[in-house]
Motif scaffolding. Structure first.
Motif, PDB file in Angstrom:
ATOM      1  N   LEU A  33      -5.814  -1.066  -3.498  1.00 54.08           N
ATOM      2  CA  LEU A  33      -7.058  -0.934  -4.250  1.00 54.08           C
ATOM      3  C   LEU A  33      -8.283  -0.836  -3.343  1.00 54.08           C
ATOM      4  CD1 LEU A  33      -6.305  -3.362  -7.207  1.00 54.08           C
ATOM      5  CD2 LEU A  33      -6.087  -0.871  -7.138  1.00 54.08           C
ATOM      6  N   ALA A  34      -8.178  -1.385  -2.117  1.00 49.46           N
ATOM      7  CA  ALA A  34      -9.279  -1.281  -1.159  1.00 49.46           C
ATOM      8  C   ALA A  34      -9.228   0.025  -0.372  1.00 49.46           C
ATOM      9  CB  ALA A  34      -9.241  -2.467  -0.195  1.00 49.46           C
ATOM     10  N   GLY A  35      -8.196   0.838  -0.608  1.00 50.87           N
ATOM     11  CA  GLY A  35      -8.085   2.117   0.079  1.00 50.87           C
ATOM     12  C   GLY A  35      -7.463   2.034   1.458  1.00 50.87           C
ATOM     13  N   ARG A  36      -6.905   0.877   1.815  1.00 46.42           N
ATOM     14  CA  ARG A  36      -6.274   0.724   3.133  1.00 46.42           C
ATOM     15  C   ARG A  36      -4.801   1.122   3.129  1.00 46.42           C
ATOM     16  NH1 ARG A  36      -9.152  -4.283   2.924  1.00 46.42           N
ATOM     17  NH2 ARG A  36      -7.164  -5.368   2.821  1.00 46.42           N
ATOM     18  N   ALA A  37      -4.258   1.414   1.954  1.00 47.41           N
ATOM     19  CA  ALA A  37      -2.890   1.935   1.828  1.00 47.41           C
ATOM     20  C   ALA A  37      -2.982   3.117   0.864  1.00 47.41           C
ATOM     21  CB  ALA A  37      -1.947   0.866   1.297  1.00 47.41           C
ATOM     22  N   PRO A  38      -2.528   4.295   1.267  1.00 51.79           N
ATOM     23  CA  PRO A  38      -2.691   5.480   0.420  1.00 51.79           C
ATOM     24  C   PRO A  38      -1.854   5.381  -0.855  1.00 51.79           C
ATOM     25  CG  PRO A  38      -1.313   5.987   2.318  1.00 51.79           C
ATOM     26  CD  PRO A  38      -1.820   4.591   2.519  1.00 51.79           C
ATOM     27  N   ALA A  39      -2.462   5.757  -1.969  1.00 49.02           N
ATOM     28  CA  ALA A  39      -1.768   5.766  -3.255  1.00 49.02           C
ATOM     29  C   ALA A  39      -2.535   6.656  -4.226  1.00 49.02           C
ATOM     30  CB  ALA A  39      -1.656   4.354  -3.824  1.00 49.02           C
ATOM     31  N   THR A  40      -1.797   7.336  -5.086  1.00 48.05           N
ATOM     32  CA  THR A  40      -2.422   8.143  -6.132  1.00 48.05           C
ATOM     33  C   THR A  40      -2.924   7.224  -7.242  1.00 48.05           C
ATOM     34  OG1 THR A  40      -0.381   8.409  -7.390  1.00 48.05           O
ATOM     35  CG2 THR A  40      -0.817  10.050  -5.645  1.00 48.05           C
ATOM     36  N   ASP A  41      -3.723   7.764  -8.146  1.00 47.11           N
ATOM     37  CA  ASP A  41      -4.187   6.964  -9.289  1.00 47.11           C
ATOM     38  C   ASP A  41      -3.000   6.476 -10.116  1.00 47.11           C
ATOM     39  OD1 ASP A  41      -6.840   7.194  -8.562  1.00 47.11           O
ATOM     40  OD2 ASP A  41      -7.239   8.887  -9.914  1.00 47.11           O
ATOM     41  N   PHE A  42      -1.996   7.334 -10.284  1.00 47.93           N
ATOM     42  CA  PHE A  42      -0.777   6.936 -11.003  1.00 47.93           C
ATOM     43  C   PHE A  42      -0.130   5.731 -10.317  1.00 47.93           C
ATOM     44  CE2 PHE A  42       3.866   7.265 -10.593  1.00 47.93           C
ATOM     45  CZ  PHE A  42       4.231   6.891 -11.877  1.00 47.93           C
ATOM     46  N   GLN A  43       0.026   5.802  -9.002  1.00 47.07           N
ATOM     47  CA  GLN A  43       0.662   4.707  -8.266  1.00 47.07           C
ATOM     48  C   GLN A  43      -0.157   3.421  -8.364  1.00 47.07           C
ATOM     49  OE1 GLN A  43       0.981   6.974  -4.613  1.00 47.07           O
ATOM     50  NE2 GLN A  43       3.226   6.829  -4.708  1.00 47.07           N
ATOM     51  N   LYS A  44      -1.469   3.537  -8.258  1.00 51.35           N
ATOM     52  CA  LYS A  44      -2.318   2.351  -8.383  1.00 51.35           C
ATOM     53  C   LYS A  44      -2.107   1.683  -9.732  1.00 51.35           C
ATOM     54  CE  LYS A  44      -5.950   4.072  -5.348  1.00 51.35           C
ATOM     55  NZ  LYS A  44      -7.326   4.579  -5.273  1.00 51.35           N
ATOM     56  N   ALA A  45      -2.067   2.480 -10.789  1.00 50.79           N
ATOM     57  CA  ALA A  45      -1.879   1.932 -12.130  1.00 50.79           C
ATOM     58  C   ALA A  45      -0.512   1.264 -12.267  1.00 50.79           C
ATOM     59  CB  ALA A  45      -2.042   3.035 -13.175  1.00 50.79           C
ATOM     60  N   PHE A  97       7.371  -0.530  -9.919  1.00 50.70           N
ATOM     61  CA  PHE A  97       7.261  -0.309  -8.478  1.00 50.70           C
ATOM     62  C   PHE A  97       8.154   0.830  -8.003  1.00 50.70           C
ATOM     63  CE2 PHE A  97       5.948  -4.886  -8.570  1.00 50.70           C
ATOM     64  CZ  PHE A  97       4.632  -4.657  -8.229  1.00 50.70           C
ATOM     65  N   PHE A  98       9.431   0.785  -8.357  1.00 52.75           N
ATOM     66  CA  PHE A  98      10.367   1.786  -7.838  1.00 52.75           C
ATOM     67  C   PHE A  98      10.108   3.177  -8.405  1.00 52.75           C
ATOM     68  CE2 PHE A  98      13.350  -1.963  -7.192  1.00 52.75           C
ATOM     69  CZ  PHE A  98      13.060  -2.054  -5.847  1.00 52.75           C
ATOM     70  N   SER A  99       9.643   3.273  -9.658  1.00 51.83           N
ATOM     71  CA  SER A  99       9.411   4.607 -10.214  1.00 51.83           C
ATOM     72  C   SER A  99       8.115   5.226  -9.705  1.00 51.83           C
ATOM     73  CB  SER A  99       9.420   4.573 -11.745  1.00 51.83           C
ATOM     74  OG  SER A  99       8.312   3.870 -12.256  1.00 51.83           O
ATOM     75  N   ALA A 100       7.306   4.434  -8.993  1.00 52.57           N
ATOM     76  CA  ALA A 100       6.068   4.967  -8.421  1.00 52.57           C
ATOM     77  C   ALA A 100       6.180   5.182  -6.909  1.00 52.57           C
ATOM     78  CB  ALA A 100       4.905   4.014  -8.716  1.00 52.57           C
ATOM     79  N   GLY A 104       2.408  10.520  -2.575  1.00 57.76           N
ATOM     80  CA  GLY A 104       1.762  11.476  -3.471  1.00 57.76           C
ATOM     81  C   GLY A 104       2.320  11.535  -4.882  1.00 57.76           C
ATOM     82  N   ARG A 105       3.140  10.593  -5.279  1.00 56.16           N
ATOM     83  CA  ARG A 105       3.776  10.638  -6.601  1.00 56.16           C
ATOM     84  C   ARG A 105       2.722  10.536  -7.702  1.00 56.16           C
ATOM     85  NH1 ARG A 105       8.363  11.025  -8.468  1.00 56.16           N
ATOM     86  NH2 ARG A 105       9.447  10.648  -6.516  1.00 56.16           N
ATOM     87  N   THR A 106       2.882  11.387  -8.721  1.00 56.36           N
ATOM     88  CA  THR A 106       1.952  11.391  -9.864  1.00 56.36           C
ATOM     89  C   THR A 106       2.662  11.175 -11.192  1.00 56.36           C
ATOM     90  OG1 THR A 106       2.077  13.796 -10.037  1.00 56.36           O
ATOM     91  CG2 THR A 106       0.282  12.884  -8.688  1.00 56.36           C
ATOM     92  N   ARG A 107       3.990  11.063 -11.147  1.00 60.75           N
ATOM     93  CA  ARG A 107       4.785  10.807 -12.363  1.00 60.75           C
ATOM     94  C   ARG A 107       5.954   9.904 -11.991  1.00 60.75           C
ATOM     95  NH1 ARG A 107       6.312  16.505 -14.806  1.00 60.75           N
ATOM     96  NH2 ARG A 107       8.224  15.315 -14.747  1.00 60.75           N
TER      97      ARG A 107
END
Length: 136
Positions: A33-45, A97-100, A104-107
């Motif tokens: 959430l602080a942007g120090r580990a890359p993640a898509t919006d989907f992954q963050k959610a 966790f595992f499905s995200a 770059g995963r978005t689904r």
């Protein structure tokens, strides 16, 4: 005072130690959430949802474990009433966790099959425990 069986006491101790794993997941979530580990919006959610489900279900699962000791349930039904929510506490957050996972995963990927399995254990566990409470 309610006496816990050896199985319930040992299960509770293991689950309490597992809270450290949930805590470390919280540190990872803060990095995301602080942007120090890359993640898509989907992954963050999904990471947020997985962490929240883990904490809530472990707490509810410990309550169910103790309540099951006060019922007349035996055998498989006692196990399901006592630990069904704890099984869901593994499956549902695992599904998030595992499905995200994956850059770059978005689904969600194929691990989304953990959601209905976790939901089944959650429902079966609480209904079984409720019936056991009524019968006791």
């Amino acid at each position: 005072m309610l006496e816990l069986s050896d199985g319930a006491r040992i299960t509770a101790a293991i689950v309490l130690l597992a809270v450290v794993g949930i805590e470390s997941g919280g540190f990872f979530l803060l990095k995301v959430l602080a942007g120090r580990a890359p993640a898509t919006d989907f992954q963050k959610a999904f990471f947020r949802a997985g962490h929240a489900h883990a904490g809530v279900l472990v707490t509810l699962g410990l309550v169910c474990l103790v309540l099951a000791e006060a019922t007349v349930l035996t055998g498989f039904w006692h196990w399901l009433g006592a630990t069904g929510v704890l099984v869901a506490a593994i499956l549902l957050p695992g599904g998030f966790f595992f499905s995200a996972m994956g850059a770059g995963r978005t689904r969600p990927n194929g691990f989304r099959v953990l959601f209905p399995a976790g939901a089944a254990f959650l429902g079966a566990g609480v209904v079984t425990l409720a019936v056991g409470m009524f019968l006791s």
